[in-house]
Design a protein around this motif. Sequence first.
Motif, short mmCIF file in Angstrom:
data_model
loop_
_atom_site.label_atom_id
_atom_site.label_comp_id
_atom_site.label_asym_id
_atom_site.label_seq_id
_atom_site.Cartn_x
_atom_site.Cartn_y
_atom_site.Cartn_z
N ALA A 195 133.57 18.62 4.88
CA ALA A 195 134.31 17.39 5.21
C ALA A 195 134.61 17.34 6.71
CB ALA A 195 135.59 17.32 4.41
N GLY A 196 134.90 16.15 7.18
CA GLY A 196 135.28 16.00 8.58
C GLY A 196 135.24 14.55 9.00
N ALA A 197 135.84 14.28 10.14
CA ALA A 197 135.85 12.93 10.69
C ALA A 197 135.77 13.04 12.20
CB ALA A 197 137.13 12.19 10.28
N ASN A 198 135.05 12.12 12.81
CA ASN A 198 134.89 12.12 14.26
C ASN A 198 135.67 10.97 14.86
OD1 ASN A 198 134.03 12.71 16.84
ND2 ASN A 198 131.86 12.82 16.31
N PHE A 199 136.05 11.13 16.13
CA PHE A 199 136.73 10.06 16.85
C PHE A 199 136.48 10.27 18.34
CE2 PHE A 199 140.45 8.33 19.12
CZ PHE A 199 140.38 7.01 18.71
N ASP A 208 143.71 7.16 25.77
CA ASP A 208 143.64 6.13 24.73
C ASP A 208 143.55 6.72 23.33
OD1 ASP A 208 143.59 4.16 26.74
OD2 ASP A 208 141.40 4.36 26.93
N THR A 209 143.83 7.99 23.19
CA THR A 209 143.76 8.63 21.88
C THR A 209 145.12 8.55 21.19
OG1 THR A 209 142.05 10.19 22.62
CG2 THR A 209 143.30 10.79 20.65
N ALA A 251 148.17 9.32 18.77
CA ALA A 251 148.62 10.56 18.16
C ALA A 251 148.28 10.61 16.68
CB ALA A 251 150.13 10.74 18.37
N GLU A 252 148.43 9.48 16.00
CA GLU A 252 148.17 9.47 14.57
C GLU A 252 146.68 9.69 14.27
OE1 GLU A 252 148.47 5.09 15.88
OE2 GLU A 252 149.47 7.01 16.31
N MET A 253 145.80 9.22 15.17
CA MET A 253 144.37 9.45 14.97
C MET A 253 144.02 10.92 15.23
SD MET A 253 141.48 8.39 14.00
CE MET A 253 141.69 6.61 13.92
N PHE A 254 144.63 11.49 16.25
CA PHE A 254 144.41 12.92 16.52
C PHE A 254 144.79 13.75 15.29
CE2 PHE A 254 145.50 17.13 17.91
CZ PHE A 254 144.61 17.42 18.94
N GLU A 255 145.96 13.44 14.73
CA GLU A 255 146.41 14.20 13.56
C GLU A 255 145.52 13.95 12.36
OE1 GLU A 255 150.45 15.05 10.92
OE2 GLU A 255 150.39 13.33 12.29
N LYS A 256 145.07 12.72 12.17
CA LYS A 256 144.22 12.39 11.03
C LYS A 256 142.91 13.17 11.08
CE LYS A 256 141.99 8.43 8.76
NZ LYS A 256 141.81 6.94 8.80
N VAL A 257 142.28 13.22 12.25
CA VAL A 257 141.03 13.96 12.40
C VAL A 257 141.25 15.45 12.17
CG1 VAL A 257 139.20 14.58 14.05
CG2 VAL A 257 140.02 12.22 13.92
N GLN A 311 136.30 13.11 26.02
CA GLN A 311 136.57 12.02 25.09
C GLN A 311 136.48 12.44 23.62
OE1 GLN A 311 134.37 8.45 26.02
NE2 GLN A 311 135.08 8.40 28.13
N PHE A 312 136.42 13.72 23.36
CA PHE A 312 136.35 14.19 21.97
C PHE A 312 137.46 15.22 21.68
CE2 PHE A 312 132.06 12.56 22.46
CZ PHE A 312 131.83 11.95 21.24
N ALA A 313 138.63 15.03 22.25
CA ALA A 313 139.71 16.01 22.09
C ALA A 313 140.10 16.19 20.63
CB ALA A 313 140.93 15.59 22.91
#
Length: 224
Positions: A67-71, A77-78, A80-86, A127-129
């Motif tokens: 499993a995994g997700a990319n962003f 522009d990242t 915080a909620e997206m960082f945590e979700k990934v 851009q992939f932190a």
Amino acid sequence: MSIALIGGAGEGLGAALGRRFERGGLEIVLSSRTQGERADLREESEVIALFDRVEKRGAVEVAIFNAGANFRAPILDTPAEMFEKVWRLGCYAGFLFGREAARRMVARGKGTILFTGATASVRGAAQFAAFAAAKGGLRQVAQSMARELGPKGIHVAHVVIDGMIDNRRTRERMAERGATNATDLAADGMLATDAIAELYWQIHAQPRSAWTFEADVRPWAEKF
């Protein structure tokens, strides 16, 4: 019947893994949030319940976390909620999945736990932190587990997928960018899912006198 449980199983690599391990004589259980043996791997209770249900059918001999997700976004522009979700899907879920597999396997003194990694597992690109944090963390979890569980008979390995995987979504994205073929480079310029699955099988089949912890795989045309 021994079981290969594949968490994060879609139509690409997950399906290819299922086909390969089925040919190896294992019963296949595919799990995702929307199909197969459904479970949200980010939720501890659901992961525990998943393993409990599957173990009623047979012993999980192989557990593969795929499993995994990319962003992608500049760090400024990242969200915080997206960082945590990934991170939760790419790393935390891997910890839960690996831990529950280990709890069943240690009692039997055998088993294989495999984790799908990426280039970001070992290198954080601009851009992939979020993705790098998730994949880098997953690699460290896998490495720690391998050192702890190897002496208990459990083979833990991490596979770095370095390059684009050839699947429907990748081809659609390339078509949107104007590519006329599966790749504008050359034949076999993307990773074939069946070829990746073959590597996973080879790692599982290794004798314990020569176990691999980490393998990296890329197309012949990929720069690294």
